[in-house]
Design a protein around this motif. Structure first.
Motif, mmCIF file in Angstrom:
data_model
loop_
_atom_site.group_PDB
_atom_site.id
_atom_site.type_symbol
_atom_site.label_atom_id
_atom_site.label_comp_id
_atom_site.label_asym_id
_atom_site.label_seq_id
_atom_site.Cartn_x
_atom_site.Cartn_y
_atom_site.Cartn_z
ATOM 1 N N ARG A 188 47.434 29.182 41.723
ATOM 2 C CA ARG A 188 46.438 28.115 41.815
ATOM 3 C C ARG A 188 47.023 26.711 41.666
ATOM 4 O O ARG A 188 46.500 25.759 42.263
ATOM 5 C CB ARG A 188 45.352 28.326 40.752
ATOM 6 N N ALA A 203 40.180 26.668 25.479
ATOM 7 C CA ALA A 203 39.090 26.913 26.422
ATOM 8 C C ALA A 203 37.833 26.131 26.049
ATOM 9 O O ALA A 203 37.083 25.687 26.924
ATOM 10 C CB ALA A 203 38.784 28.400 26.482
ATOM 11 N N ASP A 235 38.356 21.826 34.717
ATOM 12 C CA ASP A 235 39.673 22.081 34.137
ATOM 13 C C ASP A 235 39.863 23.586 33.972
ATOM 14 O O ASP A 235 38.902 24.351 33.993
ATOM 15 C CB ASP A 235 39.785 21.407 32.768
ATOM 16 N N TRP A 236 41.101 23.991 33.768
ATOM 17 C CA TRP A 236 41.351 25.402 33.493
ATOM 18 C C TRP A 236 42.627 25.544 32.680
ATOM 19 O O TRP A 236 43.487 24.665 32.669
ATOM 20 C CB TRP A 236 41.405 26.228 34.770
ATOM 21 N N GLN A 296 34.221 22.748 31.731
ATOM 22 C CA GLN A 296 33.970 24.007 32.428
ATOM 23 C C GLN A 296 33.838 23.755 33.926
ATOM 24 O O GLN A 296 33.277 22.752 34.352
ATOM 25 C CB GLN A 296 32.688 24.659 31.893
ATOM 26 N N GLU A 297 34.373 24.681 34.725
ATOM 27 C CA GLU A 297 34.308 24.637 36.181
ATOM 28 C C GLU A 297 35.136 23.509 36.795
ATOM 29 O O GLU A 297 35.086 23.303 38.012
ATOM 30 C CB GLU A 297 32.850 24.498 36.675
ATOM 31 N N TYR A 343 48.308 33.917 38.089
ATOM 32 C CA TYR A 343 47.248 33.045 38.575
ATOM 33 C C TYR A 343 47.690 31.590 38.555
ATOM 34 O O TYR A 343 47.372 30.826 39.472
ATOM 35 C CB TYR A 343 45.999 33.223 37.719
ATOM 36 N N GLY A 380 45.697 28.454 31.065
ATOM 37 C CA GLY A 380 46.327 29.752 31.218
ATOM 38 C C GLY A 380 47.434 29.956 30.202
ATOM 39 O O GLY A 380 47.949 28.999 29.614
ATOM 40 N N ILE A 424 47.377 23.727 30.366
ATOM 41 C CA ILE A 424 46.058 23.206 30.711
ATOM 42 C C ILE A 424 46.214 22.350 31.954
ATOM 43 O O ILE A 424 47.088 21.477 32.015
ATOM 44 C CB ILE A 424 45.455 22.356 29.572
ATOM 45 N N GLU A 448 45.931 23.067 43.478
ATOM 46 C CA GLU A 448 45.469 21.854 42.795
ATOM 47 C C GLU A 448 46.298 20.647 43.224
ATOM 48 O O GLU A 448 45.767 19.538 43.402
ATOM 49 C CB GLU A 448 45.546 22.036 41.276
ATOM 50 N N LEU A 452 42.565 33.988 28.847
ATOM 51 C CA LEU A 452 42.861 32.864 29.737
ATOM 52 C C LEU A 452 43.547 33.396 30.995
ATOM 53 O O LEU A 452 43.911 34.560 31.080
ATOM 54 C CB LEU A 452 43.769 31.847 29.035
ATOM 55 N N TYR A 453 43.726 32.515 31.978
ATOM 56 C CA TYR A 453 44.425 32.930 33.191
ATOM 57 C C TYR A 453 45.875 33.298 32.863
ATOM 58 O O TYR A 453 46.470 32.758 31.928
ATOM 59 C CB TYR A 453 44.386 31.818 34.228
#
Length: 315
Positions: free
Chosen positions: A162, A211, A219-220, A216-217, A158, A222, A231, A166, A153-154
């Protein structure tokens, strides 16, 4: 041409019909895909519609000459390399230097000798291959710098980079943003009982669950630190974040983690926070959002763990 190499389509700009057909015939015979145009303006317009990694251009053409075409291609494609060969009847050193300074990589004196033309193009392909390999290596290094080496994960760096982006985007488009901060319950006991290698297996399995549960693309997720994970759910209101979090909580609770020795059951506690830019009196900072998520996570752990605490941040 080596058929194992990826295709490198060529854009040929040449106003002289005989020279244009001759160059196209020579290159086509070697297996190259060549698209031809009659002047620099047409070449630039076509290039803007479709990327060509190799451009073969005459120096003197109507509407836009070769050096001007070179400069335009370089200016418009700073992040994608194009190998440009100038066809020229100009033989002086000053002219050659002028063409190279305009952005050409190489030049061929007209009329082009078939073997020389093919050799120059193959030289360009070698350079493009090296450039592609270098870019792949740089991309891999960058990826390694932003990912947690254990979970994939990030990483925290990161997250710190990021998350402010956001939040700014949420303010700009007036869209909800939700965060989920979660912690593996009694993780220290897992390490103390089974050892750190098993603990690593648990962390990796936990990360895979997170994950695999998010969009996908969009949410993200880490690794925030230790056994804590974050999340980030853009354009997600509190109810949507709670539905997702409850699904994760139930999956973790009901799915033992298989290790070499035994299956280990784990649970997790969650702090879920949402903010709606339209209702906030002032801009929300990453620190404020994370602090509220941490407060809610602490409450979930204090209330018995394996539970979710949620709230909104309004100022």
């Amino acid at each position: 041409m080596n058929n194992d190499c990826p295709p490198y389509p060529i854009l040929l700009a040449e106003d002289d019909l005989i020279s244009r057909r001759l160059c196209q015939k020579i290159l086509a015979r070697e297996g190259f895909a060549v698209t031809t145009v009659a002047n620099g303006r047409e070449a630039l317009e076509l290039f803007r519609q479709r990327f060509f990694p190799i451009v073969l251009t005459d120096w003197q053409m109507p509407e836009m000459e070769g050096p001007e075409l070179c400069r335009a291609i370089r200016d418009e494609n700073p992040n994608r390399y194009v190998f440009i060969v100038m066809l020229t009847s100009k033989g002086s050193k000053g002219d050659i230097i002028s063409g190279l300074e305009a952005g050409a990589d190489d030049y061929i004196t007209k009329p082009a000798h078939p073997a020389e033309l093919v050799a120059r193009i193959r030289t360009g392909i070698r350079i493009l291959e090296l450039e592609r390999s270098l870019k792949a290596a740089v991309d891999e290094i960058h990826l390694m710098s932003i990912l947690d080496s254990l979970t994939g994960l990030y990483n925290r760096g990161y997250i710190n980079e990021r998350l402010p982006q956001e939040i700014r985007r949420a303010h700009r488009y007036v869209r909800d943003l939700s965060l989920v901060l979660c912690d593996i319950d009694h993780f220290k006991k897992v390490n103390d009982t089974y050892g750190h290698l098993v603990g690593d297996v648990v962390l990796k399995s936990f990360a895979r669950c997170l994950a695999g549960s998010i969009r996908q693309e969009v949410d993200w997720a880490g690794r925030y630190g230790g056994e804590e994970f974050l999340i980030v759910l853009p354009e997600t209101h509190l109810h949507g974040a709670l539905v997702l979090t409850e699904r994760i909580r139930r999956t973790l609770e009901s799915t033992p983690i298989e290790t070499d020795n035994k299956a280990i059951g784990i649970t997790s506690s969650f702090g879920v926070v949402c903010f709606s830019p339209g209702t906030c009196k002032e801009a929300i900072t990453p620190e404020a959002l994370l602090q509220e998520a941490d407060n809610l996570l602490y409450r979930a752990k204090s209330e018995g763990r394996n539970r979710i605490e949620a709230g909104r941040l309004t100022s």
